[in-house]
Design an enzyme around this catalytic site. Structure first.
Site, PDB file in Angstrom:
ATOM      1  N   ASP A  14       0.874  -1.169   0.000  1.00 53.74           N
ATOM      2  CA  ASP A  14       0.000   0.000   0.000  1.00 53.74           C
ATOM      3  C   ASP A  14       0.916   1.225   0.000  1.00 53.74           C
ATOM      4  O   ASP A  14       2.114   1.125   0.319  1.00 53.74           O
ATOM      5  CB  ASP A  14      -0.877  -0.048   1.262  1.00 53.74           C
ATOM      6  CG  ASP A  14      -1.680   1.218   1.467  1.00 53.74           C
ATOM      7  OD1 ASP A  14      -2.312   1.682   0.501  1.00 53.74           O
ATOM      8  OD2 ASP A  14      -1.680   1.743   2.602  1.00 53.74           O
ATOM      9  N   ASP A  16      -0.211   5.035   0.932  1.00 50.23           N
ATOM     10  CA  ASP A  16      -0.473   6.018   2.001  1.00 50.23           C
ATOM     11  C   ASP A  16      -0.380   5.358   3.377  1.00 50.23           C
ATOM     12  O   ASP A  16      -1.149   4.450   3.696  1.00 50.23           O
ATOM     13  CB  ASP A  16      -1.877   6.612   1.829  1.00 50.23           C
ATOM     14  CG  ASP A  16      -2.038   7.390   0.524  1.00 50.23           C
ATOM     15  OD1 ASP A  16      -1.082   8.063   0.117  1.00 50.23           O
ATOM     16  OD2 ASP A  16      -3.120   7.319  -0.077  1.00 50.23           O
ATOM     17  N   GLY A  51      -7.651   3.646   3.567  1.00 53.09           N
ATOM     18  CA  GLY A  51      -7.820   2.640   2.516  1.00 53.09           C
ATOM     19  C   GLY A  51      -9.148   2.729   1.787  1.00 53.09           C
ATOM     20  O   GLY A  51      -9.368   2.020   0.809  1.00 53.09           O
ATOM     21  N   ILE A  52     -10.041   3.602   2.256  1.00 52.50           N
ATOM     22  CA  ILE A  52     -11.366   3.765   1.623  1.00 52.50           C
ATOM     23  C   ILE A  52     -11.286   4.918   0.621  1.00 52.50           C
ATOM     24  O   ILE A  52     -10.667   5.947   0.911  1.00 52.50           O
ATOM     25  CB  ILE A  52     -12.433   4.089   2.698  1.00 52.50           C
ATOM     26  CG1 ILE A  52     -12.421   3.055   3.830  1.00 52.50           C
ATOM     27  CG2 ILE A  52     -13.816   4.223   2.075  1.00 52.50           C
ATOM     28  CD1 ILE A  52     -12.903   1.681   3.456  1.00 52.50           C
ATOM     29  N   ARG A  54     -12.261   8.157  -1.915  1.00 49.98           N
ATOM     30  CA  ARG A  54     -12.619   9.513  -1.472  1.00 49.98           C
ATOM     31  C   ARG A  54     -14.105   9.654  -1.135  1.00 49.98           C
ATOM     32  O   ARG A  54     -14.465  10.143  -0.077  1.00 49.98           O
ATOM     33  CB  ARG A  54     -12.209  10.520  -2.553  1.00 49.98           C
ATOM     34  CG  ARG A  54     -12.142  11.951  -2.052  1.00 49.98           C
ATOM     35  CD  ARG A  54     -11.706  12.890  -3.164  1.00 49.98           C
ATOM     36  NE  ARG A  54     -10.456  12.477  -3.782  1.00 49.98           N
ATOM     37  CZ  ARG A  54     -10.018  12.911  -4.961  1.00 49.98           C
ATOM     38  NH1 ARG A  54     -10.728  13.798  -5.640  1.00 49.98           N
ATOM     39  NH2 ARG A  54      -8.875  12.486  -5.455  1.00 49.98           N
ATOM     40  N   SER A 121      -5.925   5.575  -4.149  1.00 49.18           N
ATOM     41  CA  SER A 121      -5.870   7.035  -4.269  1.00 49.18           C
ATOM     42  C   SER A 121      -5.729   7.490  -5.715  1.00 49.18           C
ATOM     43  O   SER A 121      -4.891   6.980  -6.460  1.00 49.18           O
ATOM     44  CB  SER A 121      -4.693   7.575  -3.459  1.00 49.18           C
ATOM     45  OG  SER A 121      -4.519   8.954  -3.723  1.00 49.18           O
ATOM     46  N   ASN A 123      -4.516  10.239  -6.310  1.00 47.90           N
ATOM     47  CA  ASN A 123      -3.274  11.022  -6.253  1.00 47.90           C
ATOM     48  C   ASN A 123      -2.041  10.132  -6.162  1.00 47.90           C
ATOM     49  O   ASN A 123      -0.929  10.632  -5.984  1.00 47.90           O
ATOM     50  CB  ASN A 123      -3.310  11.945  -5.032  1.00 47.90           C
ATOM     51  CG  ASN A 123      -4.379  13.018  -5.152  1.00 47.90           C
ATOM     52  OD1 ASN A 123      -4.284  13.889  -6.013  1.00 47.90           O
ATOM     53  ND2 ASN A 123      -5.408  12.943  -4.326  1.00 47.90           N
ATOM     54  N   ASP A 175      -1.432  -0.495   6.155  1.00 47.44           N
ATOM     55  CA  ASP A 175      -1.599   0.181   7.455  1.00 47.44           C
ATOM     56  C   ASP A 175      -3.073   0.317   7.825  1.00 47.44           C
ATOM     57  O   ASP A 175      -3.381   0.836   8.899  1.00 47.44           O
ATOM     58  CB  ASP A 175      -0.983   1.587   7.418  1.00 47.44           C
ATOM     59  CG  ASP A 175      -1.779   2.526   6.520  1.00 47.44           C
ATOM     60  OD1 ASP A 175      -2.133   2.114   5.396  1.00 47.44           O
ATOM     61  OD2 ASP A 175      -2.047   3.665   6.943  1.00 47.44           O
TER      62      ASP A 175
HETATM   63  C1  G6P Z   1      -5.950   5.863   0.176  1.00 48.15           C
HETATM   64  C2  G6P Z   1      -6.034   6.414   1.566  1.00 48.15           C
HETATM   65  C3  G6P Z   1      -7.419   6.926   1.868  1.00 48.15           C
HETATM   66  C4  G6P Z   1      -7.915   7.840   0.767  1.00 48.15           C
HETATM   67  C5  G6P Z   1      -7.916   7.099  -0.550  1.00 48.15           C
HETATM   68  C6  G6P Z   1      -8.390   7.963  -1.709  1.00 48.15           C
HETATM   69  O1  G6P Z   1      -6.512   4.610   0.174  1.00 48.15           O
HETATM   70  O2  G6P Z   1      -5.684   5.443   2.510  1.00 48.15           O
HETATM   71  O3  G6P Z   1      -7.378   7.594   3.094  1.00 48.15           O
HETATM   72  O4  G6P Z   1      -9.223   8.307   1.042  1.00 48.15           O
HETATM   73  O5  G6P Z   1      -6.578   6.669  -0.812  1.00 48.15           O
HETATM   74  O6  G6P Z   1      -7.437   8.972  -1.949  1.00 48.15           O
HETATM   75  P1  G6P Z   1      -7.641  10.156  -2.959  1.00 48.15           P
HETATM   76  O7  G6P Z   1      -6.266  10.756  -3.085  1.00 48.15           O
HETATM   77  O8  G6P Z   1      -8.130   9.566  -4.254  1.00 48.15           O
HETATM   78  O9  G6P Z   1      -8.633  11.080  -2.371  1.00 48.15           O
HETATM   79 MG    MG Z   2      -2.738   3.085   3.658  1.00 44.17          MG
END
Ligand code: G6P
Ligand code: MG
Length: 222
Positions: A14, A16, A51-52, A54, A121, A123, A175
């Site tokens: 993973d 983030d 991990g969820i 946006r 993500s 991003n 995590d």
């Molecule tokens: C990761 C993080 C989450 C976040 C998700 C979406 O899984 O653990 O906390 O909400 O990515 O990220 P984004 O950058 O697309 O908003």
């Molecule tokens: Mg993570």
């Protein structure tokens, strides 16, 4: 360590909160949004967002009130959170890799195993580029390549398929509670990074990648 290549053929990380501390930035960005809406939100609640994706995270924060917001309003709120988040990641560099992160990737490759990244993500590519780790990853699966967020196993199964490794020969590193569930649902072994009292479904938990060695996962869960 020598026994591992027979058992594991790949490690899927993973991003983030595992390779870099962007989990903190996601929290701070959500906290700013929640405060602006007058919704109580703390780090304990944030554990369930890790991990969820946006929109899924926004719905969890809104809770019972979610139905009161129009789809357009929710998109605007999610965009606002993303603006906060992008401000926080704008100055990231290779120095923002967590201790042991680069060594974990290098050790995995040096041991003859493949490396993958599984992040829901949108991003993720921006962060991967800022960290300078793209060349250490054999496959990157991000939000653009999947339909279902963690805890659905799709993202880990997609990574394994691209690496040409059966899930049972993959180690997933996470995590997040949702991320560990996704790894287990994919039929992989789960290495948790964080608090064993939070990541109770992981096969083994270490406090950070500075403790990552490939033989650590040979031990049973504690
Ligand atoms: C990761 C993080 C989450 C976040 C998700 C979406 O899984 O653990 O906390 O909400 O990515 O990220 P984004 O950058 O697309 O908003
Ligand atoms: Mg993570």
């Amino acid at each position: 360590m020598k026994r591992l290549p027979g058992r594991f053929h790949a490690v899927v990380f993973d991003l983030d909160g595992v390779l870099t501390d962007t989990a903190r930035y996601h929290y701070l960005a959500w906290k700013r949004l929640a405060d602006s809406l007058g919704i109580p939100f703390d780090e304990a609640a944030n554990e369930h967002l890790k991990g969820i994706d946006r929109m899924g995270s926004l719905n969890l924060i809104l809770g019972d009130q979610a139905a009161a917001y129009s789809p357009e309003k929710k998109i605007a709120l999610a965009d606002k959170k993303n603006d906060h988040y992008r401000q926080l990641i704008a100055t990231m560099t290779e120095d923002d890799l967590l201790p042991g992160a680069r060594d974990a990737l290098l050790l995995t490759k040096a041991s003859g195993l493949k490396t993958g990244l599984a992040s829901v993500s949108k991003n993720a590519m921006t962060v991967v580029k800022a960290l300078g780790i793209a060349e250490l990853l054999d496959v990157i699966v991000d939000a653009a390549r999947i339909t279902h967020s963690k805890p659905h196993p799709e993202i880990f199964l997609t990574a394994a398929a691209h690496l040409g490794v059966v899930p049972g020969h993959c180690l997933g590193v996470e995590d997040a509670i949702a991320g560990v569930r996704a790894i287990k649902a994919a039929g992989m072994i789960a290495l948790g990074v964080g608090d064993p009292l939070v990541l109770t479904e992981a096969d083994l938990v270490i406090s950070g990648l500075h403790h990552f060695t490939l033989d650590v996962v040979e031990r049973p869960a504690q």
